[in-house]
Design a protein around this motif. Structure first.
Motif, PDB file in Angstrom:
ATOM      1  N   GLY A  36      -4.275  -5.177   3.038  1.00 14.01           N
ATOM      2  CA  GLY A  36      -3.633  -6.290   4.073  1.00 14.01           C
ATOM      3  C   GLY A  36      -2.331  -6.698   3.598  1.00 14.01           C
ATOM      4  O   GLY A  36      -2.065  -7.787   4.522  1.00 14.01           O
ATOM      5  N   ALA A  37      -2.149  -6.609   2.397  1.00 18.12           N
ATOM      6  CA  ALA A  37      -1.030  -7.637   2.010  1.00 18.12           C
ATOM      7  C   ALA A  37       0.221  -7.003   2.050  1.00 18.12           C
ATOM      8  O   ALA A  37       0.673  -5.835   1.968  1.00 18.12           O
ATOM      9  CB  ALA A  37      -1.231  -7.937   0.248  1.00 18.12           C
ATOM     10  N   GLU A  38       1.220  -8.042   2.411  1.00 18.08           N
ATOM     11  CA  GLU A  38       2.525  -7.386   2.669  1.00 18.08           C
ATOM     12  C   GLU A  38       3.196  -7.564   1.025  1.00 18.08           C
ATOM     13  O   GLU A  38       3.099  -8.740   0.495  1.00 18.08           O
ATOM     14  CB  GLU A  38       3.425  -8.246   3.567  1.00 18.08           C
ATOM     15  N   PRO A  39       3.891  -6.717   0.343  1.00 21.08           N
ATOM     16  CA  PRO A  39       4.464  -6.872  -0.785  1.00 21.08           C
ATOM     17  C   PRO A  39       5.654  -7.779  -0.741  1.00 21.08           C
ATOM     18  O   PRO A  39       6.585  -7.423   0.239  1.00 21.08           O
ATOM     19  CB  PRO A  39       4.929  -5.192  -1.427  1.00 21.08           C
ATOM     20  N   ALA A  91       1.476 -11.005  -0.265  1.00 21.31           N
ATOM     21  CA  ALA A  91       0.572 -12.215   0.214  1.00 21.31           C
ATOM     22  C   ALA A  91       0.054 -11.500   1.725  1.00 21.31           C
ATOM     23  O   ALA A  91       0.653 -10.615   2.411  1.00 21.31           O
ATOM     24  CB  ALA A  91       1.279 -13.192   0.403  1.00 21.31           C
ATOM     25  N   ALA A  92      -1.270 -12.112   2.056  1.00 15.80           N
ATOM     26  CA  ALA A  92      -1.661 -11.664   3.458  1.00 15.80           C
ATOM     27  C   ALA A  92      -2.207 -13.033   3.857  1.00 15.80           C
ATOM     28  O   ALA A  92      -2.665 -13.961   3.155  1.00 15.80           O
ATOM     29  CB  ALA A  92      -2.839 -10.886   3.325  1.00 15.80           C
ATOM     30  N   GLU A  93      -2.113 -13.545   5.419  1.00 17.89           N
ATOM     31  CA  GLU A  93      -2.799 -14.557   5.756  1.00 17.89           C
ATOM     32  C   GLU A  93      -4.187 -14.656   5.625  1.00 17.89           C
ATOM     33  O   GLU A  93      -4.917 -13.455   5.457  1.00 17.89           O
ATOM     34  CB  GLU A  93      -2.546 -14.913   7.310  1.00 17.89           C
ATOM     35  N   ARG A  94      -4.967 -15.731   5.439  1.00 16.79           N
ATOM     36  CA  ARG A  94      -6.029 -15.823   4.890  1.00 16.79           C
ATOM     37  C   ARG A  94      -7.267 -14.772   5.798  1.00 16.79           C
ATOM     38  O   ARG A  94      -8.109 -14.360   5.099  1.00 16.79           O
ATOM     39  CB  ARG A  94      -6.762 -17.419   4.831  1.00 16.79           C
ATOM     40  N   GLY A  95      -7.301 -14.970   7.174  1.00 17.53           N
ATOM     41  CA  GLY A  95      -7.880 -14.165   7.771  1.00 17.53           C
ATOM     42  C   GLY A  95      -7.574 -12.524   7.948  1.00 17.53           C
ATOM     43  O   GLY A  95      -8.074 -12.088   9.006  1.00 17.53           O
ATOM     44  N   ALA A  96      -6.541 -12.176   7.403  1.00 17.59           N
ATOM     45  CA  ALA A  96      -5.999 -10.790   7.845  1.00 17.59           C
ATOM     46  C   ALA A  96      -6.334  -9.965   6.369  1.00 17.59           C
ATOM     47  O   ALA A  96      -5.263  -8.853   6.535  1.00 17.59           O
ATOM     48  CB  ALA A  96      -4.512 -11.166   8.152  1.00 17.59           C
TER      49      ALA A  96
END
Length: 343
Positions: free
Chosen positions: A87-90, A151-156
């Motif tokens: 779910g993370a954006e590089p 990174a990903a927002e904590r709930g995503a």
């Protein structure tokens, strides 16, 4: 270290690195460390996700064929595809290039490929290390490693906790062998007496070297689009271990992914490898991606919309299976295998 060659390489790659700048990038090449501003990148409560990988013995094929640019894309792909399935954006990427004696032209081709991979993935090439180590590598040889942070927002984060029986597995087609299984590929080349400069029987107009070095597909933007639309429950990057080894990593205990091998047509390279190497279907699936570079799990009611969104992002999508209930650890069963598959 040949200081003049090193300086020439830095001068050659600075514009390549600058071409990958994105929101959050701070500074440029040449510092002792690279800076990145998560707030400027648009994150509020981020969780960092990191990945490191290499290209494996595909490098041997690239070096012997004298074709260096594609392995740079491979290097990025192996890292960023692992980030996006969580779910993370590089966000940014660093590389390590080691050789016995620096050959600036070959190294620049590699870094140009790395920069291209970063542009495809939407991440910044913020730094790296070039190491010249006489006596460690044969003439012309080099090694690569890549490092990426997303990174990903904590709930995503993925996978979500709601993967369940009845869900659908979609397969995103691969561009070729990608970057796993090349020790077996090289043994098959030896067995068949095939040279890298020979015409590729499965790819008219290309040499074996060119065809086998087709870069790993980068799925970042399409999977992120699916995730942001709320249509994906889990995703698996299909690397070493194939579908049986990677898809269970994102499935909960008590589930079985039942896949249908007749639901997709593997690229012709796999039929050639299986035939020349006399490799059984089960072994092909264990070693190679066999045409599915990424698998995503979606709800049955969202499967059509998910496939349409992925196709709009440029992916070739196949509905390859479903999730069923089964006791014990998560696993994969592949039906529809014939003795000649993937012929």
């Amino acid at each position: 270290m040949d200081i003049e060659a090193g300086d020439a390489l830095v001068d050659a790659i600075k514009p390549l690195a600058r071409s990958t700048d994105r929101p959050g990038t701070m500074g440029g090449l040449g510092g002792f460390g690279a800076l990145f501003d998560l707030k400027a990148a648009g994150f509020v409560d981020p969780v960092l996700v990191s990945s490191t990988d290499g290209v494996g013995t595909k490098l041997r094929v690239a070096i012997d064929a004298g074709i260096h640019g594609g392995v740079g894309i491979d290097l990025v792909a192996m890292c960023v595809n692992d980030l996006v399935v969580q779910g993370a954006e590089p966000l940014f990427f660093l590389d390590y290039f080691a050789t016995g004696k620096l050959e600036v032209a070959a190294a620049r081709d590699v870094v140009a490929g790395i920069a291209e991979g970063c542009r495809i993935a939407g991440c910044a090439l913020v730094g790296g290390e070039t190491a010249e180590m006489p006596g460690m590598y044969a003439k012309g040889d080099y090694d690569l490693a890549g490092f990426s942070v997303g990174a990903a927002e904590r709930g995503a984060l993925l996978p979500k906790g709601d993967v369940a029986p009845g869900d659908v597995v979609l397969g995103l087609m691969a561009s070729g062998v990608h970057s796993n299984g090349f020790s077996l590929v090289r043994r098959i080349l030896d067995r068949g007496g095939a040279g890298l400069a020979d015409p590729a029987p499965f790819a008219p107009g290309r040499t074996l070297g060119e065809a086998l070095l087709e870069p790993t597909r980068i799925y970042v933007k399409s999977v992120l689009a699916l995730h942001r639309a709320g249509l994906v429950k889990a995703a698996a990057h299909i690397t070493g271990g194939g579908l049986p080894g990677n898809l269970p990593r994102v499935l909960p205990e008590g589930t079985l992914a039942v896949l249908d091998a007749t639901a997709w047509t593997p690229p012709p390279v796999f039929a050639w490898l299986a035939r020349v190497g006399e490799v059984a279907p089960e072994e092909m699936l264990r070693v190679f991606n066999c045409g599915i570079g990424m698998a995503v799990v979606v709800g049955a009611a969202q499967a059509e919309a998910a496939a349409a969104l992925l196709a709009a992002q440029g992916e070739t999508v196949r509905r390859i299976g479903r999730v069923e209930a089964a006791p014990g650890a998560a696993a994969v069963r592949i039906d529809g295998l014939s003795p000649g598959w993937p012929g």
